[in-house]
Write a protein that holds these residues in place. Structure first.
Motif: not given
Ligand SMILES: O=C(O)CCC(=O)C(=O)O
Ligand SMILES: [Fe+2]
Length: 291
Positions: A47-53, A55-59, A85-88, A93-94
Motif C-alpha cells: 500500500d505504501s507504493f500507492l498514492a493516498p488518493e 487508497l481513498e478511492i479503493e476505500r 485520470r487518477l493518482p496511482v 515508488f515511481c
C-alpha cells in the motif's frame, strides 16, 4: 490495429506469435536465475507504493454506499469518451521502479519487446507479474462499463514503454488487446508526448475527433482498450509509462478484440492473451493466433 499488411506478412506474424510463448518461458527462466534486482521490493505491491488518493478511492469503492456517481467525483474525466485520470503511485515508488527498470535495461538479460508496436521498454516486468489489486481492485470493477467485462476482468498483461530522443518518439494510432487499459506515467522529465484519443472501435461510422490528454507523473489514465489512441512525439527528455492491459475472458472468448472473429486458441504460458477454454476450466488462458 496496425496498418494493413500483405497476406505473407500476416502469416509471418501468426508464426511469430506462435513462437512467443516458448521465447518468453526461456527468457523468464534466465532472468529469474541470473538477474540481480536493484530494488527487489518493487516486485511485491505494498500500500505504501500507492498514492493516498488511490487508497481513498479503493476505500470508497468497498464502502456500502459506493456508486458510480460517487466514484466519478474522485476522478478527472475527459470528454464523454470514458477516459479518466487518477493518482496511482507515490513519487518514491515511481523513482524506485524507474531505477529498477533502468537496471534491467542496462543488464545483459534477454529482453522482449513490450508489444508489437513499441521498440523500447520492457516486455515483461522481470520475474514478477504486476499487482493483482491494480486490475482486480473493486474500484475498477465498479467503473467498468457494462458490456466490457465489468466485474469479470480476470487477467492482465503489464509492460513498460519508453520514449527517448534517439529511440521511439511516438506511437501510432491503435487500439489495445485489452478490454480496459490503465496507463501510468512513471516520469522522467519530458516535454510534449501527449496521448490522443479518437473513437471507440465498436462505435458505428466513427467521425474521427481526437482529444489530447497530458500524462501527469504518478497518475494513471484509465480507458477502454478499444478506444483508438496513440502518443504524440516527445520533444525532449525521456518518458516511461507502465501499461496494464486488463482482459475479460467472458468478453473476448466470444469475439477476439483484435481480429474480431471467434478466437482460434493456441496454448499459452500464464495468462496468455486472456482467453479461456471451456466453462469448466477457467484457469486455462490462451492466445488467439489470429489476433
Ligand atoms: O505511450 C503511451 O503512453 C501509450 C502506450 C500505449 O498506448 C500502449 O502501449 O498500448
Ligand atoms: Fe495503447
Amino acid at each position: 490495429a496496425q496498418p494493413k499488411a500483405a497476406p505473407a506478412q500476416i502469416e509471418a506474424e501468426v508464426q511469430r506469435r506462435k513462437q512467443l510463448p516458448h521465447q518468453s518461458v526461456e527468457r523468464r527462466a534466465i532472468i529469474s536465475k541470473c538477474y540481480k534486482p536493484k530494488h527487489p521490493e518493487v516486485y511485491t505491491l505494498q500500500d505504501s507504493f500507492l498514492a493516498p488518493e488511490f487508497l481513498e478511492i479503493e476505500r470508497f469503492c468497498t464502502s456500502p454506499g459506493a456508486d458510480l456517481q460517487g466514484l466519478l467525483s474522485y476522478l478527472e474525466s475527459f470528454s464523454d469518451k470514458r477516459i479518466y485520470r487518477l493518482p496511482v503511485f507515490t513519487e518514491q515508488f515511481c523513482q524506485a521502479l524507474l531505477e529498477e527498470l533502468e537496471n534491467f535495461e542496462q543488464s545483459d538479460m534477454p529482453k522482449g519487446r513490450p508489444n508489437t508496436m513499441n521498440n523500447y521498454g520492457v516486455g515483461l516486468i522481470p520475474c514478477a507479474s504486476l499487482p493483482p489489486n491494480l486490475n482486480q481492485g473493486e474500484f475498477l470493477k465498479t467503473l467498468l462499463c457494462p458490456g466490457l467485462g465489468g466485474a469479470c476482468l480476470d487477467s492482465h498483461r503489464a509492460f513498460v514503454v519508453k520514449y527517448a530522443l534517439h529511440e521511439d518518439l511516438d506511437l501510432s494510432s491503435h487500439y489495445d488487446n485489452a478490454e480496459v487499459t490503465l496507463n501510468v506515467s512513471l516520469g522522467k522529465e519530458f516535454t510534449e508526448g501527449n496521448l490522443y484519443f479518437g473513437e471507440f472501435n465498436q462505435d458505428p461510422s466513427p467521425v474521427p475527433q481526437y482529444i489530447e490528454v497530458e500524462h501527469v507523473w504518478g497518475r494513471g489514465l484509465l480507458h477502454r482498450g478499444g478506444q483508438v489512441h496513440g502518443a504524440l512525439p516527445i520533444a525532449s527528455g525521456e518518458r516511461w509509462n507502465l501499461i496494464v492491459w486488463m482482459r475479460s475472458s467472458a468478453i473476448r472468448n466470444r469475439l477476439c478484440p483484435m481480429c474480431r472473429r471467434k478466437p482460434e486458441l493456441v496454448e499459452a504460458e500464464g495468462f496468455g492473451d486472456g482467453f479461456t477454454e471451456g466453462e469448466e476450466q477457467p484457469q486455462t488462458v490462451s492466445v488467439c493466433a489470429l489476433g
